[in-house]
Motif scaffolding. Sequence first.
Motif, PDB file in Angstrom:
ATOM      1  N   GLU A 166       1.279 -10.052  17.001  1.00  0.00           N
ATOM      2  CA  GLU A 166       0.740  -9.689  18.317  1.00  0.00           C
ATOM      3  C   GLU A 166       1.852  -9.412  19.317  1.00  0.00           C
ATOM      4  O   GLU A 166       1.731  -8.514  20.158  1.00  0.00           O
ATOM      5  CB  GLU A 166      -0.156 -10.808  18.838  1.00  0.00           C
ATOM      6  CG  GLU A 166      -1.474 -10.918  18.102  1.00  0.00           C
ATOM      7  CD  GLU A 166      -2.294 -12.116  18.532  1.00  0.00           C
ATOM      8  OE1 GLU A 166      -1.813 -12.890  19.383  1.00  0.00           O
ATOM      9  OE2 GLU A 166      -3.397 -12.279  18.004  1.00  0.00           O
ATOM     10  N   ARG A 167       2.940 -10.168  19.229  1.00  0.00           N
ATOM     11  CA  ARG A 167       4.065  -9.914  20.142  1.00  0.00           C
ATOM     12  C   ARG A 167       4.656  -8.531  19.907  1.00  0.00           C
ATOM     13  O   ARG A 167       4.974  -7.799  20.855  1.00  0.00           O
ATOM     14  CB  ARG A 167       5.142 -10.977  19.950  1.00  0.00           C
ATOM     15  CG  ARG A 167       4.753 -12.337  20.473  1.00  0.00           C
ATOM     16  CD  ARG A 167       5.838 -13.338  20.199  1.00  0.00           C
ATOM     17  NE  ARG A 167       5.385 -14.688  20.489  1.00  0.00           N
ATOM     18  CZ  ARG A 167       6.079 -15.767  20.216  1.00  0.00           C
ATOM     19  NH1 ARG A 167       7.259 -15.661  19.645  1.00  0.00           N
ATOM     20  NH2 ARG A 167       5.601 -16.960  20.495  1.00  0.00           N
ATOM     21  N   ILE A 168       4.823  -8.187  18.632  1.00  0.00           N
ATOM     22  CA  ILE A 168       5.382  -6.870  18.307  1.00  0.00           C
ATOM     23  C   ILE A 168       4.422  -5.770  18.756  1.00  0.00           C
ATOM     24  O   ILE A 168       4.828  -4.757  19.337  1.00  0.00           O
ATOM     25  CB  ILE A 168       5.680  -6.778  16.800  1.00  0.00           C
ATOM     26  CG1 ILE A 168       6.846  -7.714  16.450  1.00  0.00           C
ATOM     27  CG2 ILE A 168       6.002  -5.356  16.384  1.00  0.00           C
ATOM     28  CD1 ILE A 168       7.079  -7.874  14.972  1.00  0.00           C
ATOM     29  N   LYS A 169       3.132  -5.960  18.490  1.00  0.00           N
ATOM     30  CA  LYS A 169       2.127  -4.979  18.905  1.00  0.00           C
ATOM     31  C   LYS A 169       2.146  -4.801  20.420  1.00  0.00           C
ATOM     32  O   LYS A 169       2.103  -3.671  20.928  1.00  0.00           O
ATOM     33  CB  LYS A 169       0.738  -5.413  18.449  1.00  0.00           C
ATOM     34  CG  LYS A 169      -0.357  -4.412  18.795  1.00  0.00           C
ATOM     35  CD  LYS A 169      -1.720  -4.968  18.511  1.00  0.00           C
ATOM     36  CE  LYS A 169      -2.072  -5.875  19.659  1.00  0.00           C
ATOM     37  NZ  LYS A 169      -3.451  -6.227  19.810  1.00  0.00           N
ATOM     38  N   ASN A 170       2.230  -5.897  21.155  1.00  0.00           N
ATOM     39  CA  ASN A 170       2.243  -5.818  22.619  1.00  0.00           C
ATOM     40  C   ASN A 170       3.509  -5.155  23.143  1.00  0.00           C
ATOM     41  O   ASN A 170       3.492  -4.527  24.203  1.00  0.00           O
ATOM     42  CB  ASN A 170       2.062  -7.201  23.236  1.00  0.00           C
ATOM     43  CG  ASN A 170       0.650  -7.721  23.048  1.00  0.00           C
ATOM     44  OD1 ASN A 170      -0.275  -6.961  22.845  1.00  0.00           O
ATOM     45  ND2 ASN A 170       0.498  -9.027  23.112  1.00  0.00           N
ATOM     46  N   SER A 171       4.617  -5.296  22.397  1.00  0.00           N
ATOM     47  CA  SER A 171       5.846  -4.622  22.819  1.00  0.00           C
ATOM     48  C   SER A 171       5.683  -3.111  22.737  1.00  0.00           C
ATOM     49  O   SER A 171       6.162  -2.370  23.597  1.00  0.00           O
ATOM     50  CB  SER A 171       7.019  -5.055  21.942  1.00  0.00           C
ATOM     51  OG  SER A 171       7.304  -6.412  22.159  1.00  0.00           O
ATOM     52  N   PHE A 172       5.017  -2.635  21.679  1.00  0.00           N
ATOM     53  CA  PHE A 172       4.825  -1.193  21.524  1.00  0.00           C
ATOM     54  C   PHE A 172       3.675  -0.665  22.371  1.00  0.00           C
ATOM     55  O   PHE A 172       3.587   0.534  22.603  1.00  0.00           O
ATOM     56  CB  PHE A 172       4.616  -0.835  20.056  1.00  0.00           C
ATOM     57  CG  PHE A 172       5.859  -0.982  19.243  1.00  0.00           C
ATOM     58  CD1 PHE A 172       6.947  -0.151  19.459  1.00  0.00           C
ATOM     59  CD2 PHE A 172       5.963  -1.956  18.279  1.00  0.00           C
ATOM     60  CE1 PHE A 172       8.104  -0.276  18.723  1.00  0.00           C
ATOM     61  CE2 PHE A 172       7.118  -2.097  17.532  1.00  0.00           C
ATOM     62  CZ  PHE A 172       8.190  -1.252  17.753  1.00  0.00           C
ATOM     63  N   ASN A 173       2.787  -1.542  22.824  1.00  0.00           N
ATOM     64  CA  ASN A 173       1.692  -1.120  23.702  1.00  0.00           C
ATOM     65  C   ASN A 173       2.095  -1.143  25.166  1.00  0.00           C
ATOM     66  O   ASN A 173       1.282  -0.814  26.024  1.00  0.00           O
ATOM     67  CB  ASN A 173       0.477  -2.039  23.529  1.00  0.00           C
ATOM     68  CG  ASN A 173      -0.262  -1.764  22.260  1.00  0.00           C
ATOM     69  OD1 ASN A 173      -0.104  -0.719  21.665  1.00  0.00           O
ATOM     70  ND2 ASN A 173      -1.079  -2.702  21.849  1.00  0.00           N
ATOM     71  N   TRP A 174       3.294  -1.548  25.458  1.00  0.00           N
ATOM     72  CA  TRP A 174       3.794  -1.659  26.818  1.00  0.00           C
ATOM     73  C   TRP A 174       2.951  -2.626  27.648  1.00  0.00           C
ATOM     74  O   TRP A 174       2.698  -2.393  28.823  1.00  0.00           O
ATOM     75  CB  TRP A 174       3.877  -0.294  27.499  1.00  0.00           C
ATOM     76  CG  TRP A 174       4.907   0.598  26.884  1.00  0.00           C
ATOM     77  CD1 TRP A 174       4.771   1.342  25.771  1.00  0.00           C
ATOM     78  CD2 TRP A 174       6.237   0.798  27.328  1.00  0.00           C
ATOM     79  NE1 TRP A 174       5.920   2.011  25.492  1.00  0.00           N
ATOM     80  CE2 TRP A 174       6.834   1.699  26.446  1.00  0.00           C
ATOM     81  CE3 TRP A 174       6.971   0.316  28.405  1.00  0.00           C
ATOM     82  CZ2 TRP A 174       8.143   2.126  26.592  1.00  0.00           C
ATOM     83  CZ3 TRP A 174       8.277   0.754  28.552  1.00  0.00           C
ATOM     84  CH2 TRP A 174       8.843   1.639  27.650  1.00  0.00           C
ATOM     85  N   THR A 175       2.526  -3.724  27.023  1.00  0.00           N
ATOM     86  CA  THR A 175       1.769  -4.736  27.759  1.00  0.00           C
ATOM     87  C   THR A 175       2.643  -5.384  28.813  1.00  0.00           C
ATOM     88  O   THR A 175       2.207  -5.633  29.937  1.00  0.00           O
ATOM     89  CB  THR A 175       1.235  -5.804  26.787  1.00  0.00           C
ATOM     90  OG1 THR A 175       0.501  -5.140  25.753  1.00  0.00           O
ATOM     91  CG2 THR A 175       0.322  -6.779  27.479  1.00  0.00           C
ATOM     92  N   VAL A 176       3.905  -5.661  28.443  1.00  0.00           N
ATOM     93  CA  VAL A 176       4.892  -6.176  29.395  1.00  0.00           C
ATOM     94  C   VAL A 176       5.996  -5.125  29.473  1.00  0.00           C
ATOM     95  O   VAL A 176       6.876  -5.075  28.616  1.00  0.00           O
ATOM     96  CB  VAL A 176       5.455  -7.538  28.927  1.00  0.00           C
ATOM     97  CG1 VAL A 176       6.446  -8.071  29.930  1.00  0.00           C
ATOM     98  CG2 VAL A 176       4.340  -8.534  28.680  1.00  0.00           C
TER      99      VAL A 176
END
Length: 125
Positions: free
Chosen positions: A50-60
């Motif tokens: 999930e952390r990797i996915k959020n990095s590529f989704n530009w969540t943060v």
Amino acid sequence: MEDLLEDEDEDFDKDDKDSERKGFINKLYAIQDVCISVQNALDEVASYGERIKNSFNWTVPFLSWLAIVALGVATIIIYFIPLRYIVLAWAIGISQVAIALNEPKLSPLVKCSHLTHPEPEGAEK
């Protein structure tokens, strides 16, 4: 006499059933412990995913930019400096850290002389 033997057999059967029950309960606890450890391991894997996915989704966005800059700098460094030299510098740094941890009272000059120490002298060839 036969009554005594039958009583002993009944006591033995009760003890045997109790030990079977305790053994079964212990096996259930062991299975429960294994299930909990597997669940915790899968939780960690899912968390990293999930952390990797959020990095590529530009969540943060800040962390995403930081990751892009770090990958860009690493790419440029590897492009201009051969990987062999980078690994060599890393290995020398690791050996210097190991020397510093093993012999903390040495002066920096002596630590630098350890770099050429493994090189054989003229008489040893």
